[in-house]
Design an enzyme around this catalytic site. Sequence first.
Site, PDB file in Angstrom:
ATOM      1  N   GLU A 436     -95.037 -28.920  44.199  1.00 25.81           N
ATOM      2  CA  GLU A 436     -95.009 -29.680  45.447  1.00 25.81           C
ATOM      3  C   GLU A 436     -93.701 -29.617  46.235  1.00 25.81           C
ATOM      4  OE1 GLU A 436     -98.542 -32.910  44.515  1.00 25.81           O
ATOM      5  OE2 GLU A 436     -96.494 -33.662  44.667  1.00 25.81           O
ATOM      6  N   ASN A 437     -92.773 -28.759  45.857  1.00 21.58           N
ATOM      7  CA  ASN A 437     -91.495 -28.741  46.575  1.00 21.58           C
ATOM      8  C   ASN A 437     -91.563 -28.000  47.908  1.00 21.58           C
ATOM      9  OD1 ASN A 437     -90.492 -30.182  44.445  1.00 21.58           O
ATOM     10  ND2 ASN A 437     -89.496 -28.436  43.468  1.00 21.58           N
TER      11      ASN A 437
END
Length: 840
Positions: A436-437
């Site tokens: 999710e970065n």
Amino acid sequence: MLRPTPLTEGWTLRHPDGAGGALPAGVPGCVHTDLLAAGLIPDPFLGRNEAEVEWVGRREWTYERDLPAATGQAAPAGPAERTDLVFDGLDTVAEVLLDGRVLGRVRNMHRSHRFDVTGLSGRLAVRFASAYTEAEAVRETLGERPGAYPEPYQYIRKMACSFGWDWGPTLVTAGIWRPVRLEHWSTARIARVRPLVTVEGRTGLVELSVDVERTRVEAPPADGVPPADGVPLTDEARLTVEARVGGVTARAEVDGTRGTVRLRVPDVELWWPRGYGGQPLYDVELTLLRGTAGLDGWRRRIGFRTVALDTSADARGTGFTLVVNGERLFARGVNWIPDDVFPSRMTPGRYRRRLGQAADAGVDLVRVWGGGIYESEDFYDACDALGLLVWQDFPFACAAYPEEQPLRGEVAAEARENVVRLMPHPSLVLWNGNNENLWGFRDWDWERPLAGESWGEGYYLGLLPRVVAETDPTRPYTAGSPWSGSWLHHPNDPAHGTHHSWEVWNRADYAEYRADVPRFVAEFGWQAPPAHATLRRALPGEELAPDSPGMLHHQKAEDGNGKLARGLERHFPSPGGDFDRWHYLTQLNQARAVAAGIEHWRSHWPVCAGTVVWQLNDCWPVTSWSAIDGDGREKPLYHELRRLYADRLLTVQERDGRLVVAAVNQAAGEWTGTLTLRRMSVEGAVLGRAEVPLSAGRRSVALIGVPAELAPAGPKEFLVADAGVRAGADPGASADAGASDLGPGPRALRFTAPDRDIPYVTPEFDVALAPGGVGVGVTVTARTLVRDLLLQADRLDPAARADRGLVTLLPGERVTIGVRGWETPDAHAARRALYCVEPR
């Protein structure tokens, strides 16, 4: 040959100020488990004890023991030229000292460490700094980076969820968390083996690239005169490596410190994911030789298979389909978090049990999530044997990670070491850069505060793909999850690559899962509390309520109870103050939500090529998205996954405003037969019936139109679709006509309204006990419609387990639920442990 001496006994633990004296220490282990064993801290999993042990993670701690004198020339089983002290894992920031002399400093939980202690002995100490101290110092040097949580997990190479998560406690560990030993060796040892395993036709190809470390010893000069400066000469002994696989042997010379041996193994059996074929494994034996004398050995098990990731563009966007041995797969997946917040407590048996539960639920892919660890060999060995594909995240999750030193060098070293370590495992099929970065940078307001500072993009799109390409070119790499394949599309665009579907849980009804067809759903889920017996153990003496103090403490998600309540309100009458009813309904709602997503997305294969449920497991007792709770008990969702992930699934869907039955056939053979459709009333009357042919090819989906006259008309009616109903059984018959066993084939139900709007009749059923092959059979015979019947076996006995979860019975149907671990069977107790949907 190289000889190891384990150093697992005789360790003590002390705080540097000396308070409390030395404690016995377990190695592998951590400070928390040692303090627990000594009775000095309460169990942080119980009640609100987590807050009482917060201080442990902010202290310095020292492990000590005597280093045996059996080093160097005094090594066991004869002399050795070299002795190394080897730590497979230190958590996390530590100095290693021998009699006060610093052997080295470490700062990465995800790496192993080796120190030359030849000829040395004395008092060995491993002095751990607080992970907070290290992380905060790095943050002070490199500057603030945004993250999903306030703790400083992105500034240290440590299991991120040690610092807490929306399903986990904040228990910041320190300790010797993996094995430690002395290794005694002479002349040379195997430092690294990089196995490339591929298949060409029926021939298995194995290439073993070997790195060798040599000793420096006194070598007699050719003229008999020692060198004037007295410097030892390097022993450049001629070395070879010999390998054996599947009855084939090959040998190659070592050129300095490197050698490569290649083998062609004829007529190999392919390794397949479960459900597609077998999982044959081949032993690889590699020996480092000087002449005929063996110096060191390396042994692993491998499997022959090919793997590819198809991310080609098409009319619907950008695909994301795993292809194993040429077979395109719909991945039936689960997300895996560390199964214990103290990972040193994990055992081979526990890994095998938990992953066995996954396989028994029809799962064929396990994603090792990026806020945890690179798991132990036991995890991947179990996946190899069970046929579970492994998607491996690199450990980066939900934060902007600095790319400067000292972190960059640590990231490069840990990536290279772990890629090589895990390469032998055929179950490992995908490397993923982060969790999710990339999405966070775009959508979570990171770009403005970062103001041009590094945040991890260089890792995910630069360093890590280079490491994988150079080290393990046999496996695909993807930069992140979610990720659309490039910055040309939004990172979480459902039409491109992987997608995380969290808007539904956070803001909408689960019916909204049907609003789109992502190419691959790598995360989605719905919360529910753990089993009743798990709550009783974790919250002793508490009067349970959704908002009781212990329940709130064991609910870590932001507004988690609010989202649970809103999810229930959309579907069910309020349970009021009835905790048991609330508990049943929230667990039911979790199963219903996940089913809504998986049924819809599976019906759209091959556009959608996989679902990975968040999450399989828990690391402590908590209300979370898991299918198996922190005590290892299965929630109703677990049993629902067995239906949803079966090779053959029936589901009623809408296409262009009309109802269709989707026959999802992931089996190797064609699915043919008769589909029986019934339009029924909630009172049990059959209002219409038809039989239509069912034919779905292998690995395909067939859509069968529902005749307009069988579509339910209003909340009092519903549709039943059965495939493979036992001959003579009539699910619409009244109870007076004689009960029939629930049909063995897949069934789909379609109700047109939320349960709160359906005028159910009061459910009536009979309960009887019968001895089973193993355990007790609880037979339930329905006199009315009984929707989503659930036997909560742990209410009968904390050790009891039921072999099935939610089941809907039509009037006249019966089902037998097998129960193991119930020592005092009683029909009245069984009835009290049965729950179902009731009229408003």
